[in-house]
Design an enzyme around this catalytic site. Structure first.
Site, PDB file in Angstrom:
ATOM      1  N   PHE A 155     -30.765  25.682   1.699  1.00 17.22           N
ATOM      2  CA  PHE A 155     -31.660  25.630   2.851  1.00 17.22           C
ATOM      3  C   PHE A 155     -32.444  24.316   2.849  1.00 17.22           C
ATOM      4  O   PHE A 155     -33.053  23.941   1.865  1.00 17.22           O
ATOM      5  CB  PHE A 155     -32.631  26.812   2.826  1.00 17.22           C
ATOM      6  CG  PHE A 155     -33.639  26.796   3.934  1.00 17.22           C
ATOM      7  CD1 PHE A 155     -33.238  26.963   5.247  1.00 17.22           C
ATOM      8  CD2 PHE A 155     -34.996  26.618   3.661  1.00 17.22           C
ATOM      9  CE1 PHE A 155     -34.170  26.947   6.281  1.00 17.22           C
ATOM     10  CE2 PHE A 155     -35.930  26.605   4.679  1.00 17.22           C
ATOM     11  CZ  PHE A 155     -35.514  26.776   5.998  1.00 17.22           C
ATOM     12  N   GLN A 156     -32.392  23.625   3.958  1.00 22.65           N
ATOM     13  CA  GLN A 156     -33.074  22.338   4.169  1.00 22.65           C
ATOM     14  C   GLN A 156     -32.649  21.276   3.156  1.00 22.65           C
ATOM     15  O   GLN A 156     -33.431  20.406   2.778  1.00 22.65           O
ATOM     16  CB  GLN A 156     -34.606  22.513   4.176  1.00 22.65           C
ATOM     17  CG  GLN A 156     -35.099  23.251   5.408  1.00 22.65           C
ATOM     18  CD  GLN A 156     -36.594  23.128   5.631  1.00 22.65           C
ATOM     19  OE1 GLN A 156     -37.367  22.954   4.694  1.00 22.65           O
ATOM     20  NE2 GLN A 156     -37.012  23.248   6.879  1.00 22.65           N
ATOM     21  N   LYS A 159     -37.627  19.573  -5.920  1.00 23.14           N
ATOM     22  CA  LYS A 159     -38.791  20.439  -6.105  1.00 23.14           C
ATOM     23  C   LYS A 159     -39.018  20.785  -7.575  1.00 23.14           C
ATOM     24  O   LYS A 159     -40.169  20.845  -8.047  1.00 23.14           O
ATOM     25  CB  LYS A 159     -38.632  21.718  -5.273  1.00 23.14           C
ATOM     26  CG  LYS A 159     -39.907  22.560  -5.214  1.00 23.14           C
ATOM     27  CD  LYS A 159     -39.783  23.670  -4.189  1.00 23.14           C
ATOM     28  CE  LYS A 159     -41.100  24.445  -4.079  1.00 23.14           C
ATOM     29  NZ  LYS A 159     -41.008  25.518  -3.058  1.00 23.14           N
ATOM     30  N   MET A 193     -37.381  -1.484  31.664  1.00 21.98           N
ATOM     31  CA  MET A 193     -36.406  -2.472  31.212  1.00 21.98           C
ATOM     32  C   MET A 193     -34.980  -2.014  31.523  1.00 21.98           C
ATOM     33  O   MET A 193     -34.119  -2.827  31.874  1.00 21.98           O
ATOM     34  CB  MET A 193     -36.563  -2.744  29.717  1.00 21.98           C
ATOM     35  CG  MET A 193     -35.839  -3.986  29.241  1.00 21.98           C
ATOM     36  SD  MET A 193     -36.399  -5.511  30.050  1.00 21.98           S
ATOM     37  CE  MET A 193     -37.871  -5.885  29.103  1.00 21.98           C
TER      38      MET A 193
END
Length: 592
Positions: A123-124, A173, A490
């Site tokens: 996850f992530q 982590k 632009m």
């Protein structure tokens, strides 16, 4: 290679997160721009337990990087970013790339899943090191808490030395949570392969001085590298220009390194540069390039770029030299040290400024074109007039100006005169919409007493408009001055010039009420709709102590001139609508 600390602190044991915060404090970090998430919660807990470093909570990770860029560019100190893994890291990639192309010193700390889960599609999880490898100066994946402190010190060294840039440190982590005793923590990593340039070779400086003294049509072509080299480098540039009498021009990123009030200043060069700057570059017999990289927006068509000149290129980044334009004298050195050496040698050899009167007569002829002029109007606000009036009403306060990206950016570069370095914050190399507001927030934090104004477009400001909440939370009195023409200006201009005015998806048919939006965020909102109300509106903005958003309604179809069409030469400038330089040939006309 690791160099260990003395053993006197063996009893100390800290988590990787604590080693990180302690090292940031040791390095003098005052702000961390970030957004929390699961993979960086140990770091946020360590931040919570200390009071020295201030965390700035942005509203999206991209805003964090741009705010850190604004802080770094305005203060000269590295910006620090903290984001979580996965989408936190990928949201930061645009800002990292922006900093890489514009040589902004940043250290980006990204969370990562535990090392045991790397490669499992956890996850992530994302391959942050792989994703950022080609848009950062260097990156690291830290695998042990004992490596954290040394890696951070190394990251700061890399980010701030040589050609500055963003350095990414990916922190799993479990590395943040695990502890390491002090006797296992090295002071630094001895990096054998990184040796940034410093002082120039004396023989190269001798050659440069002889070329300068012999030139009859010299020009100094300067860039952001001078600003990155520190305020002293800007002072030295002014001194060298005074000694030689040569004209000075600059890239978009170099504005402010040389004062716009000087008679030797030619203005910005390149695609939307002045006629005199571009013609001087084309007709020079010597170009001295300092801290710039001959990018396509400056050179135009390469085979027609300054065909009769000798070229000296001074740059701290060896890879930038001879990459786009072959030069006669390459000097790999820090811009400040090179300027100091040029001045010392010039004086030691008794050199004096040559007779450049014929050269200046040519330049004054080009200046007479008044290439930055624009049509006057009593019925609607011309965007150039709005910028010029903003400059006139704020110049005594020496404001810091940031911009978004588009026509307003170029108009600001053309019509807002800068006298000092570190006052101009813009996205040059990447052209990142949404840069200006968070950059202004970072600059305001770096100098709380400064007047900081983001000159914006109504389309670009919406890219990171959520950062208005950040300004309110930290009581930052930033000002946003929107030139609202209802178009992606632009894009519309290019569609007019090259696609027969087929305005495909460049008109914003649904815009917010910026005044009410400002009020919803807790800002003051001001709308200016008529030329006669311009002074009062700007004055009201300046008098208000808090954040202000000004919705300045300008002429919808105004174009940004002068302009060198893509692929054209400096001599093929469009000066105004329906007006083309007399030297523009049929082939160049076909380009537009």
């Amino acid at each position: 290679m690791l160099t260990e600390r003395p053993t006197e602190d063996k009893a100390q044991e800290k988590s990787g997160a604590d080693w990180l915060i302690e090292t940031l404090d040791e390095l003098g970090v005052e702000f961390v721009f970030g957004y929390p998430g699961g993979a960086v919660l140990p770091i946020y807990d360590a931040l919570f337990r200390q009071e020295r470093i201030r965390h700035i909570l942005v509203r999206q990770e991209g805003g964090a990087v741009h705010a850190a860029e604004g802080y770094a560019r305005s203060t000269g100190r590295p910006g620090v970013v903290l984001v979580t893994s996965g989408p936190g890291a990928t949201n930061a990639v645009t800002g990292i790339t922006d900093a890489w192309l514009d040589s902004i010193p940043l250290v980006i700390l990204t969370g990562q899943v535990p090392t045991s889960l790397i490669g499992t599609d956890a996850f992530q999880e994302c391959d942050t090191v792989g994703i950022t490898r080609h848009c950062s100066k260097h990156n690291y994946l830290v695998r042990h808490p004992a490596e954290v402190a040394a890696t951070i010190r190394e990251a700061f060294h890399l980010a701030t030395s040589g050609r500055p840039g963003p350095v990414v440190v990916d922190l799993p982590k479990n590395v943040q949570v695990a502890s390491a005793p002090a006797d296992t923590v090295p002071d630094r990593i001895a990096h054998r392969g990184y040796r940034p340039a410093g002082a120039p070779a004396s023989a190269d400086i001798d050659s440069a001085i002889e070329m300068l003294a012999a030139a009859t049509r010299p020009v100094f072509y300067t860039g952001g590298g001078i600003i990155n080299a520190g305020p002293e480098a800007s002072r030295l540039l002014r001194e060298l220009a005074a000694l030689t009498g040569a004209p000075v021009t600059s890239t978009l990123m170099g504005l402010g390194a040389f004062p716009a009030s000087s008679p030797q200043w030619l203005g910005m060069l390149g695609m939307h540069g002045t006629y005199e700057a571009n013609m001087a570059m084309n007709r020079a017999d010597l170009i001295v390039c300092i801290g710039a990289r001959f990018d396509d927006r400056v050179t135009g068509r390469l085979d027609a770029f300054s065909p009769g000149s000798m070229k000296i290129h001074i740059d701290v980044d060896r890879s930038s030299i001879n990459k786009n334009v072959r030069v006669d004298l390459p000097i790999v050195a820090d811009a400040g040290q090179a300027l100091a050496a040029l001045i010392e040698t010039w004086r030691a050899r008794g050199k004096t400024a040559g007779n450049l009167s014929h050269w200046w007569t040519m330049i004054e002829g080009w200046r007479a074109k008044k290439s930055l002029s624009y049509p006057a109007s009593r019925a609607e606000i011309m965007p150039q007039a709005a910028i010029r009036r903003l400059w006139e009403m704020t110049r005594e306060r020496h404001p810091i100006i940031s911009t978004e990206v588009g026509q307003h950016q170029m108009w600001a570069a053309q019509h807002f005169d800068f006298e000092d370095p570190n006052k101009w914050l813009t996205s040059g190399g990447l052209g990142t919409m949404g840069y200006g507001l968070p950059a202004a927030i970072g600059a305001q934090l770096g100098d709380p007493e400064a007047l900081v104004i983001d000159i914006a477009g109504e389309a670009s400001i919406q890219m990171n408009i959520q950062e208005m909440a950040t300004a309110v939370q930290y009581r930052l009195p930033v000002k946003v001055f929107i030139l609202n023409n209802e178009y992606m200006g632009m894009v519309r201009q290019w569609q007019e010039l090259t696609y027969a005015s087929r305005y495909s998806e460049s008109y914003s048919a649904a815009l917010p009420d910026f005044v009410r939006l400002a009020e919803a965020y807790g800002w003051k909102g001001i709308r200016i709709e008529r030329p006669e109300d311009l002074d009062a509106g700007i004055g009201e903005m300046l008098d208000y102590a808090g954040p202000v958003m000004v919705d300045c309604r300008v002429a919808k179809l105004a174009n940004c001139f002068p302009m060198i069409p893509s692929g054209a030469a400096h001599t093929e400038m469009i000066l105004q609508a329906n007006e083309v330089s007399g030297e523009m040939d049929d082939e160049a006309k076909a380009l537009v």
